[in-house]
Write an enzyme that holds these catalytic residues in place. Structure first.
Site, PDB file in Angstrom:
ATOM      1  N   ASP A 145       0.848  -1.196   0.000  1.00  0.00           N
ATOM      2  CA  ASP A 145       0.000   0.000   0.000  1.00  0.00           C
ATOM      3  C   ASP A 145       0.884   1.247   0.000  1.00  0.00           C
ATOM      4  OD1 ASP A 145      -2.095   1.759   0.285  1.00  0.00           O
ATOM      5  OD2 ASP A 145      -3.011   0.716   1.974  1.00  0.00           O
ATOM      6  N   ASP A 146       0.754   2.070  -1.036  1.00  0.00           N
ATOM      7  CA  ASP A 146       1.506   3.334  -1.130  1.00  0.00           C
ATOM      8  C   ASP A 146       3.014   3.135  -1.282  1.00  0.00           C
ATOM      9  OD1 ASP A 146      -0.916   4.569  -0.733  1.00  0.00           O
ATOM     10  OD2 ASP A 146      -0.390   5.557   1.140  1.00  0.00           O
TER      11      ASP A 146
ATOM     12  N   CYS B 266      -5.840   4.630  -3.610  1.00  0.00           N
ATOM     13  CA  CYS B 266      -6.043   3.243  -3.167  1.00  0.00           C
ATOM     14  C   CYS B 266      -7.272   2.563  -3.777  1.00  0.00           C
ATOM     15  CB  CYS B 266      -6.137   3.185  -1.643  1.00  0.00           C
ATOM     16  SG  CYS B 266      -4.629   3.667  -0.784  1.00  0.00           S
TER      17      CYS B 266
ATOM     18  N   ASP C 280      -0.271  -0.658  -4.813  1.00  0.00           N
ATOM     19  CA  ASP C 280      -1.505  -0.105  -5.382  1.00  0.00           C
ATOM     20  C   ASP C 280      -1.323   1.307  -5.941  1.00  0.00           C
ATOM     21  OD1 ASP C 280      -1.289   1.263  -2.989  1.00  0.00           O
ATOM     22  OD2 ASP C 280      -3.328   0.845  -2.308  1.00  0.00           O
ATOM     23  N   ASN C 281      -0.287   2.012  -5.515  1.00  0.00           N
ATOM     24  CA  ASN C 281       0.065   3.310  -6.103  1.00  0.00           C
ATOM     25  C   ASN C 281       1.401   3.746  -5.524  1.00  0.00           C
ATOM     26  OD1 ASN C 281      -2.538   4.073  -4.014  1.00  0.00           O
ATOM     27  ND2 ASN C 281      -0.583   5.049  -3.539  1.00  0.00           N
TER      28      ASN C 281
END
Length: 509
Positions: A39-40, A75, A312-313
């Site tokens: 995540d991130d 997200c 996710d990014n």
């Protein structure tokens, strides 16, 4: 006596079964799959630096996609693209709120029935999920923890957004609350524990089916709670000072221009602290990767298992004087790590072909033997890319984002920046607004490395970057580029914004 009658046939069949399972394949010869989603986690600013075990166990033994991107740098829209294989304009998840369709009732009814786990389950896979699903999952207004998304046999879904302690899980539809005891509750480790238990149970099956595991960690998302043993790692590390750090560049949209340059010392401190703490949380993900690989080895299925690793990014910490966040159109927010290890993949491969998060779902289905042409997915299977360097592939793709402005989080002492402003940080630096809505064509060809973006605002603002000459996207060249190229990029953007399924992968003329 005929060779294939009676006892002879039984013995021969047992020999075949033993040989087949000795290679680690389940009945039917379909590979197992493990998908680890962070995540991130960026790839531009050194996000993979802490992942030494992951590099050794996955990247050094498989393929790294050096030009991997997300189609929307936030997200819930990004995760929705991963699950459905669709661009945002087709799955209609525009932000992290229920009103933005994040895990809404409409999503549950219209998109979950066509997400990749549903197809895998129908193809005979045993499916397992643990961790963060979508930011609004578990909301009481959309079924609460009792709602288990379609397609998952075993479900350990985090309620709402990323946390490391003091959270709630849906365990196959039953509420399970967790506190702040590291040994019992630290979510990254708990995801690993649940996954190892699932693999151990798979080992005991008399007739193993192929399995798909999705392990969705909270790291490296805020609140950045590192495991106790990692709390002081990287204490002397700061956010990179190169490129666009603490620097506006030329010709930027108003959202970039309103940030103060140079940043106040408090913003610099915030950026540095976030950078360090994000790395600290990733060390537990690195441990998770090692533990999963060891367990796959222990149960004899590593050689028949594809392992995917992705974020996710991306994320920024001080770039263009924006202290901390994602959501922007620039490389640091849209470019992510993507690594695959598995049967038939040569070690230390690096592929520079542009791939997008919408490609994961069709890849999983392709490996499972599912005919992806029967789906509505916009992405394409990556399998042909690692099988042949001559595989036909896209040269551009779409990045789209719908800015948020429904919740104002600005410091009360900040001057009002205007209606629709949201996600503001210390020193009155705004990171998002309604007119931060944009759509981009990102082109990666041998002689054209370009990004063309249009903002949906009353200025009709356009940003264009030649990343071959300007990799940090400092100079907007919209006023100096050939008008014919601008027209061509505009028409390509229009086509991508309305594309569906196969038309999303046509080669621009």
């Amino acid at each position: 006596m005929h060779l294939f009658s009676g006892a002879w046939f039984v013995r021969l069949w047992l020999m075949v079964v033993v040989m087949w399972f000795g290679c680690g394949f389940a009945l039917g010869g379909k590979p197992n799959m493990v998908f680890i989603l962070t995540d991130d986690q960026d790839s531009v600013l050194g996000g993979m630096t802490p992942m030494k075990k992951t590099k050794a166990l996955l990247a050094d033994l498989g393929v790294t996609f050096s030009n991997a991107f997300v189609s929307s740098p936030l997200c819930c829209p990004s995760r929705s693209s991963i699950l459905t294989g669709m661009y945002q304009h087709n799955h209609h998840v525009v932000n992290n709120s229920r009103s933005g369709n994040c895990s809404s009732t409409a999503w549950q009814h219209e998109r979950e029935p066509h997400a990749f786990p549903v197809y895998l389950q129908k193809a005979g896979y045993s499916t397992f999920f643990a961790g963060k699903y979508l930011n609004q999952y578990g909301d009481k207004k959309t079924g609460g923890v009792s709602h288990v998304p379609l397609g998952w046999n075993r479900w350990y879904g985090l309620v709402k957004n990323s946390k490391y302690y003091n959270y709630t899980l849906s365990v196959n539809g039953i509420e399970e609350k967790h506190g702040d005891d590291y040994g019992k509750d630290y979510l990254t480790d708990l995801i690993a524990n649940y996954s190892l238990a699932f693999l151990e149970s798979h080992k005991e099956l008399v007739r193993p089916t192929p399995f798909f595991m999705m392990l969705s960690t909270p790291a490296s998302h805020s609140p950045w709670n590192a495991a106790p043993q990692y709390e002081h790692h990287y204490d002397n590390v700061s956010a990179p000072r190169n490129g666009s750090f603490n620097h506006h560049g030329n010709g930027k949209h108003w959202l970039i221009r309103q940030a103060k340059t140079p940043m106040a010392s408090t913003s610099v401190k915030l950026s540095d602290e976030a950078f360090r703490r994000r790395w600290q949380t990733l060390l537990s993900v690195d441990d998770l990767v090692e533990r999963v690989v060891k367990q796959l080895t222990n149960i004899g299925v590593l050689n028949s298992t594809y392992i995917f690793f992705m974020s996710d990014n991306g994320y920024h910490t001080g770039q263009f004087s924006l202290p901390i966040d994602k959501r922007q159109l620039y490389e640091f927010d849209i470019r992510v790590p993507l690594i695959v290890r598995g049967p038939g993949l040569k070690p230390r491969q690096k592929l520079e072909i542009p791939v997008v998060n919408i490609d994961l779902a069709p890849t999983f289905l392709d490996l499972a033997g599912v005919n992806t042409s029967q789906t509505k997915m916009d992405g394409r299977s990556l399998v042909p890319l690692w099988k042949s360097k001559k595989a036909h592939w896209r040269t551009d793709f779409l990045v789209e984002y719908q800015g948020e402005g429904s919740v104002v989080k600005a410091d009360p002492s900040c001057p009002r920046l205007g209606p629709g402003v949201a996600e503001c940080f210390p020193n009155c630096v705004c990171e998002d607004a309604i007119n931060n809505t944009y759509a981009c064509v990102r082109t990666l060809e041998q002689d054209l490395n370009m990004q063309y973006c249009e903002f949906a605002d009353n200025e009709s603002f356009v940003e264009v970057y030649n990343l071959g000459a300007d990799p940090h996207q400092l100079n907007n060249i919209v006023k100096s580029v050939d008008p014919k190229l601008l027209e061509k990029m505009n028409q390509r953007l229009i086509a991508l914004q309305s594309c569906k399924s196969r038309s999303c992968n046509t080669t621009p003329q």
